[in-house]
Motif scaffolding. Structure first.
Motif, PDB file in Angstrom:
ATOM      1  N   GLY A   1       0.790  -1.219   0.000  1.00 50.84           N
ATOM      2  CA  GLY A   1       0.000   0.000   0.000  1.00 50.84           C
ATOM      3  C   GLY A   1       0.822   1.268   0.000  1.00 50.84           C
ATOM      4  N   THR A   2       2.113   1.160   0.267  1.00 52.64           N
ATOM      5  CA  THR A   2       2.954   2.353   0.309  1.00 52.64           C
ATOM      6  C   THR A   2       3.652   2.628  -1.018  1.00 52.64           C
ATOM      7  OG1 THR A   2       4.900   1.130   1.077  1.00 52.64           O
ATOM      8  CG2 THR A   2       3.412   2.011   2.765  1.00 52.64           C
ATOM      9  N   ALA A   3       3.503   1.757  -1.994  1.00 58.69           N
ATOM     10  CA  ALA A   3       4.232   1.897  -3.256  1.00 58.69           C
ATOM     11  C   ALA A   3       3.868   3.170  -4.004  1.00 58.69           C
ATOM     12  CB  ALA A   3       3.978   0.681  -4.138  1.00 58.69           C
ATOM     13  N   ALA A   4       2.644   3.618  -3.932  1.00 60.07           N
ATOM     14  CA  ALA A   4       2.214   4.785  -4.705  1.00 60.07           C
ATOM     15  C   ALA A   4       2.399   6.105  -3.967  1.00 60.07           C
ATOM     16  CB  ALA A   4       0.751   4.620  -5.090  1.00 60.07           C
ATOM     17  N   ALA A   5       2.861   6.083  -2.737  1.00 60.29           N
ATOM     18  CA  ALA A   5       2.969   7.317  -1.952  1.00 60.29           C
ATOM     19  C   ALA A   5       3.923   8.311  -2.588  1.00 60.29           C
ATOM     20  CB  ALA A   5       3.399   6.997  -0.525  1.00 60.29           C
ATOM     21  N   GLY A   6       5.071   7.868  -3.035  1.00 59.76           N
ATOM     22  CA  GLY A   6       6.044   8.770  -3.666  1.00 59.76           C
ATOM     23  C   GLY A   6       5.485   9.418  -4.916  1.00 59.76           C
ATOM     24  N   ALA A   7       4.809   8.638  -5.751  1.00 62.68           N
ATOM     25  CA  ALA A   7       4.222   9.169  -6.976  1.00 62.68           C
ATOM     26  C   ALA A   7       3.117  10.168  -6.666  1.00 62.68           C
ATOM     27  CB  ALA A   7       3.680   8.030  -7.827  1.00 62.68           C
ATOM     28  N   ALA A   8       2.315   9.898  -5.657  1.00 62.09           N
ATOM     29  CA  ALA A   8       1.237  10.818  -5.294  1.00 62.09           C
ATOM     30  C   ALA A   8       1.798  12.151  -4.806  1.00 62.09           C
ATOM     31  CB  ALA A   8       0.345  10.191  -4.224  1.00 62.09           C
ATOM     32  N   ILE A   9       2.845  12.098  -3.998  1.00 62.86           N
ATOM     33  CA  ILE A   9       3.462  13.327  -3.504  1.00 62.86           C
ATOM     34  C   ILE A   9       4.137  14.074  -4.649  1.00 62.86           C
ATOM     35  CG2 ILE A   9       5.281  14.238  -2.003  1.00 62.86           C
ATOM     36  CD1 ILE A   9       4.540  11.928  -0.055  1.00 62.86           C
ATOM     37  N   ALA A  10       4.828  13.335  -5.539  1.00 63.01           N
ATOM     38  CA  ALA A  10       5.477  13.970  -6.693  1.00 63.01           C
ATOM     39  C   ALA A  10       4.448  14.654  -7.584  1.00 63.01           C
ATOM     40  CB  ALA A  10       6.269  12.929  -7.491  1.00 63.01           C
ATOM     41  N   ASN A  11       3.293  14.045  -7.791  1.00 60.18           N
ATOM     42  CA  ASN A  11       2.242  14.672  -8.595  1.00 60.18           C
ATOM     43  C   ASN A  11       1.696  15.918  -7.923  1.00 60.18           C
ATOM     44  OD1 ASN A  11       2.240  13.074 -10.886  1.00 60.18           O
ATOM     45  ND2 ASN A  11       0.939  11.534  -9.944  1.00 60.18           N
TER      46      ASN A  11
ATOM     47  N   GLU B   1      12.207  12.902 -10.307  1.00 59.96           N
ATOM     48  CA  GLU B   1      13.138  12.186  -9.432  1.00 59.96           C
ATOM     49  C   GLU B   1      12.697  12.296  -7.983  1.00 59.96           C
ATOM     50  OE1 GLU B   1      16.947  14.625  -8.687  1.00 59.96           O
ATOM     51  OE2 GLU B   1      16.238  15.312 -10.654  1.00 59.96           O
ATOM     52  N   LEU B   2      13.071  11.314  -7.222  1.00 61.05           N
ATOM     53  CA  LEU B   2      12.819  11.292  -5.786  1.00 61.05           C
ATOM     54  C   LEU B   2      14.144  11.075  -5.081  1.00 61.05           C
ATOM     55  CD1 LEU B   2       9.610   9.063  -5.578  1.00 61.05           C
ATOM     56  CD2 LEU B   2       9.743  11.532  -5.416  1.00 61.05           C
ATOM     57  N   PRO B   3      14.357  11.544  -3.893  1.00 59.55           N
ATOM     58  CA  PRO B   3      13.439  12.293  -3.048  1.00 59.55           C
ATOM     59  C   PRO B   3      13.312  13.736  -3.521  1.00 59.55           C
ATOM     60  CG  PRO B   3      15.554  12.109  -1.944  1.00 59.55           C
ATOM     61  CD  PRO B   3      15.637  11.300  -3.218  1.00 59.55           C
ATOM     62  N   ILE B   4      12.213  14.354  -3.148  1.00 57.71           N
ATOM     63  CA  ILE B   4      11.975  15.751  -3.495  1.00 57.71           C
ATOM     64  C   ILE B   4      12.577  16.591  -2.378  1.00 57.71           C
ATOM     65  CG2 ILE B   4      10.254  17.492  -4.048  1.00 57.71           C
ATOM     66  CD1 ILE B   4       8.385  15.136  -4.796  1.00 57.71           C
ATOM     67  N   THR B   5      13.758  17.098  -2.623  1.00 54.56           N
ATOM     68  CA  THR B   5      14.458  17.919  -1.639  1.00 54.56           C
ATOM     69  C   THR B   5      14.084  19.384  -1.844  1.00 54.56           C
ATOM     70  OG1 THR B   5      16.325  18.206  -3.131  1.00 54.56           O
ATOM     71  CG2 THR B   5      16.412  16.311  -1.621  1.00 54.56           C
TER      72      THR B   5
END
Length: 75
Positions: free
Chosen positions: A39-49, A61-65
């Protein structure tokens, strides 16, 4: 959210729980198994969007600094 009732423990159907402590994982040094990582796989993409939408520039790219956010905002 004023008109939508969020479910609480009172509205959840009864559950049966099966504990499988008798079957440790042979792939882990301590026999631990994963539980909810999927369930945590999409968290980075959601925050990036969300950041992309806020800055008007695509995050690739991640992390978003903070430095990355400034670089994207000045493009």
């Amino acid at each position: 959210f004023m008109d939508y009732l969020l479910p609480t423990a009172g509205e959840v159907a009864p559950m049966r729980v099966l504990v499988t402590e008798d079957a440790p994982s042979p792939l882990s040094p301590i026999g631990a198994k994963g539980v909810g990582e999927g369930g945590t796989a999409a968290a980075g993409a959601a925050i990036a969007n969300a950041v992309s939408d806020a800055l008007g520039a695509e995050v690739t790219e991640l992390p978003i600094t903070p430095e990355l956010a400034v670089r994207l905002a000045t493009r």
